[in-house]
Design an enzyme around this catalytic site. Structure first.
Site, PDB file in Angstrom:
ATOM      1  N   ASP A 135      -7.084   6.292  37.318  1.00 51.16           N
ATOM      2  CA  ASP A 135      -7.891   6.032  36.134  1.00 51.16           C
ATOM      3  C   ASP A 135      -7.315   6.788  34.936  1.00 51.16           C
ATOM      4  OD1 ASP A 135      -9.864   5.894  34.215  1.00 51.16           O
ATOM      5  OD2 ASP A 135     -11.471   6.651  35.505  1.00 51.16           O
ATOM      6  N   ILE A 136      -6.917   6.070  33.915  1.00 53.50           N
ATOM      7  CA  ILE A 136      -6.252   6.701  32.760  1.00 53.50           C
ATOM      8  C   ILE A 136      -7.190   7.637  31.995  1.00 53.50           C
ATOM      9  CG2 ILE A 136      -6.742   4.853  31.076  1.00 53.50           C
ATOM     10  CD1 ILE A 136      -3.823   5.256  30.068  1.00 53.50           C
TER      11      ILE A 136
ATOM     12  N   ASN B 201      -8.687  -4.920  22.064  1.00 56.31           N
ATOM     13  CA  ASN B 201      -8.553  -6.248  21.468  1.00 56.31           C
ATOM     14  C   ASN B 201      -8.614  -6.076  19.949  1.00 56.31           C
ATOM     15  OD1 ASN B 201     -11.410  -6.394  20.698  1.00 56.31           O
ATOM     16  ND2 ASN B 201     -11.745  -6.544  22.902  1.00 56.31           N
TER      17      ASN B 201
ATOM     18  N   GLY C 145     -12.607  -3.940  31.204  1.00 55.56           N
ATOM     19  CA  GLY C 145     -11.358  -3.358  31.700  1.00 55.56           C
ATOM     20  C   GLY C 145     -11.153  -1.933  31.227  1.00 55.56           C
ATOM     21  N   VAL C 146      -9.916  -1.608  30.925  1.00 58.54           N
ATOM     22  CA  VAL C 146      -9.561  -0.237  30.579  1.00 58.54           C
ATOM     23  C   VAL C 146     -10.194   0.168  29.241  1.00 58.54           C
ATOM     24  CG1 VAL C 146      -7.341  -0.768  29.453  1.00 58.54           C
ATOM     25  CG2 VAL C 146      -7.649   1.401  30.636  1.00 58.54           C
ATOM     26  N   ASP C 147     -10.363  -0.790  28.346  1.00 59.87           N
ATOM     27  CA  ASP C 147     -10.986  -0.561  27.041  1.00 59.87           C
ATOM     28  C   ASP C 147     -12.419  -0.030  27.238  1.00 59.87           C
ATOM     29  OD1 ASP C 147     -11.446  -0.663  24.331  1.00 59.87           O
ATOM     30  OD2 ASP C 147     -11.342  -2.842  24.152  1.00 59.87           O
TER      31      ASP C 147
ATOM     32  N   SER D 126      -2.026  -5.758  28.705  1.00 62.54           N
ATOM     33  CA  SER D 126      -2.027  -7.230  28.872  1.00 62.54           C
ATOM     34  C   SER D 126      -2.023  -7.701  30.327  1.00 62.54           C
ATOM     35  CB  SER D 126      -0.843  -7.908  28.146  1.00 62.54           C
ATOM     36  OG  SER D 126      -1.035  -7.902  26.754  1.00 62.54           O
TER      37      SER D 126
ATOM     38  N   GLY E 194      -4.361  -7.391  32.625  1.00 59.30           N
ATOM     39  CA  GLY E 194      -5.672  -7.704  33.192  1.00 59.30           C
ATOM     40  C   GLY E 194      -6.165  -9.018  32.620  1.00 59.30           C
TER      41      GLY E 194
ATOM     42  N   TYR F 100      -5.813 -10.369  29.860  1.00 53.41           N
ATOM     43  CA  TYR F 100      -4.860 -11.115  29.033  1.00 53.41           C
ATOM     44  C   TYR F 100      -3.793 -11.852  29.849  1.00 53.41           C
ATOM     45  CZ  TYR F 100      -6.815  -9.431  24.575  1.00 53.41           C
ATOM     46  OH  TYR F 100      -7.623  -9.192  23.484  1.00 53.41           O
TER      47      TYR F 100
HETATM   48  P1  ADP Z   1      -5.772  -6.597  28.815  1.00 54.39           P
HETATM   49  O1  ADP Z   1      -6.896  -7.288  28.074  1.00 54.39           O
HETATM   50  O2  ADP Z   1      -4.754  -5.976  27.869  1.00 54.39           O
HETATM   51  O3  ADP Z   1      -5.170  -7.438  29.878  1.00 54.39           O
HETATM   52  P2  ADP Z   1      -7.397  -5.102  30.756  1.00 54.39           P
HETATM   53  O4  ADP Z   1      -8.216  -3.889  30.488  1.00 54.39           O
HETATM   54  O5  ADP Z   1      -8.101  -6.346  31.168  1.00 54.39           O
HETATM   55  O6  ADP Z   1      -6.483  -5.297  29.445  1.00 54.39           O
HETATM   56  O7  ADP Z   1      -6.328  -4.763  31.863  1.00 54.39           O
HETATM   57  C1  ADP Z   1      -5.189  -3.966  31.664  1.00 54.39           C
HETATM   58  C2  ADP Z   1      -4.895  -3.201  32.942  1.00 54.39           C
HETATM   59  O8  ADP Z   1      -5.722  -2.040  32.985  1.00 54.39           O
HETATM   60  C3  ADP Z   1      -5.173  -3.966  34.228  1.00 54.39           C
HETATM   61  O9  ADP Z   1      -4.043  -3.803  35.072  1.00 54.39           O
HETATM   62  C4  ADP Z   1      -6.409  -3.258  34.810  1.00 54.39           C
HETATM   63  O10 ADP Z   1      -6.398  -3.270  36.225  1.00 54.39           O
HETATM   64  C5  ADP Z   1      -6.194  -1.860  34.305  1.00 54.39           C
HETATM   65  N1  ADP Z   1      -7.365  -0.959  34.248  1.00 54.39           N
HETATM   66  C6  ADP Z   1      -8.685  -1.239  34.242  1.00 54.39           C
HETATM   67  N2  ADP Z   1      -9.427  -0.093  34.183  1.00 54.39           N
HETATM   68  C7  ADP Z   1      -8.524   0.949  34.143  1.00 54.39           C
HETATM   69  C8  ADP Z   1      -8.635   2.382  34.088  1.00 54.39           C
HETATM   70  N3  ADP Z   1      -9.823   3.004  34.042  1.00 54.39           N
HETATM   71  N4  ADP Z   1      -7.477   3.125  34.086  1.00 54.39           N
HETATM   72  C9  ADP Z   1      -6.263   2.518  34.113  1.00 54.39           C
HETATM   73  N5  ADP Z   1      -6.089   1.172  34.163  1.00 54.39           N
HETATM   74  C10 ADP Z   1      -7.206   0.410  34.187  1.00 54.39           C
END
Ligand code: ADP
Length: 189
Positions: free
Chosen positions: A19-20, A33, A41-43, A130, A132, A134
């Site tokens: 987890d970042i 976005n 997602g990560v956002d 991108s 996830g 995207y």
């Molecule tokens: P995008 O819209 O740019 O595709 P997403 O958030 O949907 O962004 O996904 C980008 C990547 O981040 C995916 O590989 C997803 O599995 C990953 N991700 C989701 N949550 C976390 C987190 N807490 N820490 C790190 N990576 C994450």
């Protein structure tokens, strides 16, 4: 947490599974976005961990300069995160590779690295931008991203760039790609 460390001549490139929001890097990058209003997602994870002031800071940026186009980046404080800063960048939505997605993805990484450099930072952590919602093909994204990170280490004062892969499957795709590009890395716990 698993990690693979590549000691390149210009600095350290580390692939981590996890987890970042837990990263101890000076700045973490958000795969945002264009509205900068948070999302899934990560956002979503970054906004939850940083607290509500992050959304306020993003709102102010959009008020001043409008929506953030794909490939560009802006910086805010990290608020309640361990990281001092969040760099928000927007990756491209994958559209069968016909809309310059590769160049935009590269530019999302390089603009983020440039902002970190402008702040004089030495460590930076990325998610798989991108890859996830995207829909960017993960293997192609990993090649573009790792090459951009290696270039970033060469051309700036950054000493360590980490990339956080959330799933075991993405972690194994990215570590295989890194081995192909840079040779075998050192595995760490
Ligand atoms: P995008 O819209 O740019 O595709 P997403 O958030 O949907 O962004 O996904 C980008 C990547 O981040 C995916 O590989 C997803 O599995 C990953 N991700 C989701 N949550 C976390 C987190 N807490 N820490 C790190 N990576 C994450």
């Amino acid at each position: 947490m698993s990690a693979v460390n590549h000691e390149l001549s210009s600095g350290k490139l580390v692939l981590r599974q996890g987890d970042i929001t837990r990263s101890r890097a000076q700045a973490i990058v958000n795969a945002a976005n264009s509205s900068l209003m948070g999302g899934g997602g990560v956002d979503g994870a970054i906004h939850r961990a940083a607290g509500p002031k992050l959304l306020q800071a993003c709102r102010e940026i959009v008020r001043e300069q409008g929506q953030l186009p794909p490939g560009e980046a802006v910086i805010t404080p990290g608020f309640e995160l361990p990281a001092r800063y969040v760099i928000h960048t927007v990756g491209p939505v994958w559209q069968q590779g016909r809309k310059g997605e590769a160049e935009l993805l590269e530019s999302a990484y390089l603009s983020s690295i440039r902002l970190a450099e402008e702040k004089g930072l030495t460590s930076l952590a990325f998610p798989a931008i991108s890859c996830g919602a995207y829909g960017f093909p993960v293997e192609f994204a990993s090649e573009l991203a790792l090459k951009a990170m290696a270039r970033g280490l060469e051309q700036t004062g950054l000493q360590e760039i980490s990339v956080y892969l959330f799933s075991e499957r993405d972690f194994s795709t990215w570590t295989a790609q890194a081995e192909r590009l840079f040779g075998k890395g050192i595995e760490e716990e």
